[in-house]
Design a protein around this motif. Structure first.
Motif, PDB file in Angstrom:
ATOM      1  N   ILE A 205       0.837  -1.197   0.000  1.00 16.31           N
ATOM      2  CA  ILE A 205       0.000   0.000   0.000  1.00 16.31           C
ATOM      3  C   ILE A 205       0.874   1.250   0.000  1.00 16.31           C
ATOM      4  O   ILE A 205       0.588   2.235  -0.696  1.00 16.31           O
ATOM      5  N   LYS A 206       1.949   1.210   0.757  1.00 19.59           N
ATOM      6  CA  LYS A 206       2.856   2.355   0.856  1.00 19.59           C
ATOM      7  C   LYS A 206       3.452   2.726  -0.504  1.00 19.59           C
ATOM      8  O   LYS A 206       3.737   3.899  -0.776  1.00 19.59           O
ATOM      9  N   SER A 207       3.616   1.722  -1.368  1.00 16.79           N
ATOM     10  CA  SER A 207       4.191   1.986  -2.689  1.00 16.79           C
ATOM     11  C   SER A 207       3.279   2.864  -3.545  1.00 16.79           C
ATOM     12  O   SER A 207       3.713   3.411  -4.557  1.00 16.79           O
ATOM     13  N   PHE A 208       2.015   3.016  -3.141  1.00 19.40           N
ATOM     14  CA  PHE A 208       1.076   3.859  -3.880  1.00 19.40           C
ATOM     15  C   PHE A 208       0.981   5.270  -3.302  1.00 19.40           C
ATOM     16  O   PHE A 208       0.233   6.091  -3.827  1.00 19.40           O
ATOM     17  N   LEU A 209       1.706   5.554  -2.232  1.00 24.90           N
ATOM     18  CA  LEU A 209       1.693   6.907  -1.675  1.00 24.90           C
ATOM     19  C   LEU A 209       2.296   7.883  -2.672  1.00 24.90           C
ATOM     20  O   LEU A 209       3.320   7.606  -3.297  1.00 24.90           O
ATOM     21  N   VAL A 210       1.674   9.033  -2.798  1.00 22.32           N
ATOM     22  CA  VAL A 210       2.169  10.060  -3.719  1.00 22.32           C
ATOM     23  C   VAL A 210       3.505  10.592  -3.241  1.00 22.32           C
ATOM     24  O   VAL A 210       4.455  10.741  -4.004  1.00 22.32           O
ATOM     25  N   GLN A 211       3.609  10.857  -1.927  1.00 24.78           N
ATOM     26  CA  GLN A 211       4.868  11.302  -1.347  1.00 24.78           C
ATOM     27  C   GLN A 211       5.152  10.430  -0.136  1.00 24.78           C
ATOM     28  O   GLN A 211       4.715  10.736   0.975  1.00 24.78           O
ATOM     29  N   PRO A 212       5.848   9.294  -0.326  1.00 31.38           N
ATOM     30  CA  PRO A 212       6.118   8.401   0.795  1.00 31.38           C
ATOM     31  C   PRO A 212       6.698   9.162   1.971  1.00 31.38           C
ATOM     32  O   PRO A 212       7.611   9.971   1.824  1.00 31.38           O
ATOM     33  N   SER A 213       6.123   8.920   3.148  1.00 29.20           N
ATOM     34  CA  SER A 213       6.510   9.679   4.335  1.00 29.20           C
ATOM     35  C   SER A 213       7.772   9.153   4.987  1.00 29.20           C
ATOM     36  O   SER A 213       8.317   9.796   5.867  1.00 29.20           O
TER      37      SER A 213
END
Length: 218
Positions: A205-213
């Protein structure tokens, strides 16, 4: 909706407050016993003894074990969804998913991974035995997945997730990881497999973050 409303008697007859309390006590005892022993290994006599009810009281509320188990499926489902709504209804961030993951792992660690998911264990025992119970369990899992997918939709709508992220598929994958993690943790009597399964699903799911935190899932 309260647990009592969810698990209302099938004959719809009016019962007293004392009767409602007795029925709740029977379901609570059945829930505790069947979580540990399983559905098939728990007898009505076991439940009667644990709930401190007489045979006449038990059979007043449930005609047989099948009727009690079907009521328990709804009762346990209501408890799980109540718990999950508290953690997922306001989900709007990846850090919220991490907190949800941590709460589930911490709760399961109290039993050293034993017993698994109350819904998942019932699904394993009942899906090929009782179509009505299977259908009720499926509806509860769908409602649980929807809580996750609704949160992912909010994340996508707010720009946190890319537009090509599919909340429904991601929530199904996360639920599969959770249930598989519960199963492996139960077999190992160790929450480590559950942690690994959830962390891998969250990394996807994290791989779909626009700007990984840069937040860790640990």
């Amino acid at each position: 909706m309260s647990d009592e409303q969810v698990a209302a008697p099938t004959n719809r007859r009016r019962i007293s407050q004392r009767g409602i309390a007795t029925r709740e006590r029977i379901l609570d005892a059945a829930n505790r016993l069947m979580l540990v022993r399983g559905v098939n290994a728990t007898t009505l006599d076991d439940i009667r003894e644990a709930s401190q009810t007489s045979k006449s009281q038990l059979y007043h509320h449930f005609a047989d074990k099948q009727e009690l188990v079907r009521a328990l499926v709804k009762y346990r489902g209501a408890l799980v969804l109540q718990r999950e709504r508290a953690g997922l209804e306001r989900l709007r961030s990846f850090s919220g998913l991490v907190r949800w993951r941590n709460a589930l792992v911490q709760a399961n660690s109290l039993n050293n991974g034993k017993h698994g998911c109350g819904l998942g264990s019932m699904a394993l025992e009942l899906s090929d035995q009782d179509e009505q119970a299977r259908s009720s369990l499926s509806e509860t899992f769908e409602a649980w997945e929807k809580l996750i997918s609704d949160g992912l939709h909010r994340m996508r709508d707010s720009g946190l997730l890319r537009q090509d992220a599919d909340p429904e598929k991601l929530s199904t994958g996360l639920m599969a990881a959770l249930q598989g993690g519960y199963l492996l943790a139960n077999a190992a009597h160790d929450v480590a497999p559950m942690e690994v399964a959830l962390d891998m699903a969250l990394e996807h799911i994290k791989s779909f973050l626009v700007q990984p935190s840069g937040e860790s899932t640990h």
